[in-house]
Scaffold this motif. Structure first.
Motif, short mmCIF file in Angstrom:
data_model
loop_
_atom_site.label_atom_id
_atom_site.label_comp_id
_atom_site.label_asym_id
_atom_site.label_seq_id
_atom_site.Cartn_x
_atom_site.Cartn_y
_atom_site.Cartn_z
N ASP A 65 -3.33 7.29 -1.69
CA ASP A 65 -4.74 7.03 -2.02
C ASP A 65 -5.16 5.63 -1.59
N LEU A 66 -4.23 4.67 -1.73
CA LEU A 66 -4.54 3.29 -1.35
C LEU A 66 -4.68 3.17 0.16
N GLN A 89 -8.00 4.64 1.07
CA GLN A 89 -9.07 3.68 0.74
C GLN A 89 -9.17 2.60 1.81
N ALA A 90 -8.00 2.09 2.22
CA ALA A 90 -7.99 1.03 3.23
C ALA A 90 -8.55 1.54 4.55
N TYR A 93 -15.74 1.60 7.41
CA TYR A 93 -16.99 0.96 6.98
C TYR A 93 -17.25 -0.27 7.86
N ASP A 134 -10.76 3.94 4.87
CA ASP A 134 -12.20 4.07 4.64
C ASP A 134 -12.91 2.72 4.79
N LYS A 135 -12.25 1.68 4.24
CA LYS A 135 -12.84 0.34 4.34
C LYS A 135 -12.94 -0.09 5.80
N ARG A 175 0.87 -1.18 0.00
CA ARG A 175 0.00 0.00 0.00
C ARG A 175 0.90 1.22 0.00
#
Ligand code: GH3
Ligand code: MG
Ligand code: MG
Length: 431
Positions: free
Chosen positions: A392-393, A396-397, A403, A399-400, A388
């Protein structure tokens, strides 16, 4: 203790500019002649006033006028040693600090008649009084104490006035961390030095020009602050975040933070109370330990960047933050209550009625009481790694993981699984 941001906002550029000029002036490195320095002084005053007008800053506009009038009065009085006008010199040394404090306490009201008339009139009246005093006092004795060769000794009450105004402006600038407030503090200091060295015109004018420069540069600084900070919470904004993200260098961690059930909170208590809560949560995020910098990236979505830190190093700090937010209780102010929420929340106002009994927020604050309320946040964290490597990656991780925190019941911190571990789990048919 004072944070790095507070110290920076106080000392740069105002304090640094003043220190630089002090070194130049007293070391003899400043070789500019008086006319050149006077040109710089007028240039800074006029340029600053134009800039203030262009950027709608009435406070800086008036501060420059105060500085100019103060300086002119002193120059006309011929300094502390000229017999006629010495009273004017003292009056100006009292009025300038007083006016700068008033300006610090004033609200920005724009260049309208009603916005500028009160202070404009007040300054005019002061000007008239000073002029009358100057006339009346032609043959009066000096109220100024003995002095040594290059410096002027002000009467005690003028020194006290300067000290009180200085402390007030300093405390205010530490509290607000706004460029205008720190500029007012440093320009008062520069004006004092200009007054103190009235006998040496070059030094005095150099300090006056610095005071005007400090005020003018604060306008540019304010524009930067407005562009890069969120108005509601004063946290750095999405724009600041977008610029900081590509600058991150491995290793670093990113935490994505989202307030739980905030839509419902707005529907229940109204948008204004929601805004107050956003400010409170933002203030707590700004205090995060571990060298994290918080940004407000969306409505109630925040991101914290931890340069040089892995998830393992920041997880505890984020857990502390989550607990601190969960356990902070606040009370609604009576008139903030809004039955019908504003904007997009209005549509769902009816729907919430059904879920009222089960609502954890409402349970904390039954209707018509001022019982304390609280909110919770969910946090997802990820760090940079070989797999990673791009920010940006990592985002994203994070954010996941956020979630997942929401799915697992909210009010929790979840860490992104390392991509390698996930792949091997998949290969083994576990996930
Ligand atoms: P979840 O726990 O899943 O996050 O639920 P949520 O209701 O918080 O859902 P979501 O994050 O999608 O909701 C965002 C809500 O935040 C929508 C809006 O009511 C509120 N909001 C966004 N910006 C602002 C703001 O500036 N002020 C206020 N008062 N509310 C805002
Ligand atoms: Mg939310
Ligand atoms: Mg959200």
């Amino acid at each position: 203790m004072l944070s790095r941001t507070t110290v920076k906002s106080l000392t740069v550029p105002g304090g640094t500019l003043l220190l630089g000029v002090a070194i130049l002036v007293h070391s003899g490195w400043l070789t500019l002649a008086l006319p050149a320095l006077s040109f710089l002084y007028y240039w800074a005053i006029i340029g600053g006033m134009l800039l203030a007008w262009r950027f709608h800053s009435t406070r800086i506009f008036f501060a420059l006028i105060v500085l100019f009038l103060g300086q002119q009065t002193i120059a006309l009085s011929g300094g502390a040693h000229a017999a006629p006008g010495a009273m004017v010199f003292v009056v100006a040394s009292v009025l300038v600090p007083l006016n700068l404090v008033l300006i610090a306490l004033m609200h920005e009201r724009g260049f309208t008649i009603s916005g500028i008339a009160p202070l404009g009139l007040f300054l005019f009246v002061q000007g008239v009084i000073v002029a009358v005093l100057a006339r009346a006092e032609e043959s009066a004795s000096l109220p100024v104490r003995a002095h040594h060769a290059a410096a002027v000794v002000l009467p005690d009450y003028a020194l006290l006035g300067f000290a009180a105004a200085g402390i007030l402006l300093l405390v205010r600038s530490l509290l607000t961390r706004k460029p205008v407030d720190s500029a007012l503090f440093w320009s008062l200091a520069a004006f004092f030095l200009s007054l103190y060295f009235t006998d040496t015109a070059r030094i005095s004018v150099a300090y006056s020009a610095t005071a005007a420069c400090i005020l003018a540069t604060s306008i540019i600084e304010t524009s930067y602050f407005l562009a890069y900070h969120d108005e509601l919470t004063a946290l750095p904004s999405r724009r600041a975040f977008s610029e900081a993200l590509p600058r991150l260098q491995h290793p670093y961690s990113i935490a994505a933070v989202d307030i739980d059930h905030f839509k419902r909170f707005n529907d229940t208590y109204g948008h204004d109370t929601g805004d107050q809560v956003l400010r409170l949560v933002a203030a707590q995020l700004a205090q995060v330990n571990g060298g994290g910098q918080a940004y407000r990236c969306g409505g109630e979505e925040f991101v914290i960047l931890f340069p040089g830190k892995t998830v393992r190093e920041v997880a505890d700090y984020l857990e502390q933050l989550r607990v601190a937010i969960e356990s902070t209780e606040f009370r609604m102010r009576g008139n903030d209550r809004r039955q019908a929420p504003r904007g997009p929340d209005r549509r769902s106002a009816r729907a919430t009625g059904r879920a009222r009994k089960a609502d954890p927020i409402r349970r904390l604050a039954p209707e018509k009481t001022a019982a304390p309320m609280s909110v919770t946040v969910s946090i997802g964290i990820a760090n940079s790694s070989a797999d990673r490597s791009h920010p940006d990656l990592v985002l994203q991780a994070a954010d996941k993981a956020l979630y997942r925190a929401k799915g697992n019941g909210r009010n929790r911190v979840e860490t992104a699984a390392s991509p390698r571990r996930r792949n091997s789990a998949k290969a083994a048919g576990i996930a």
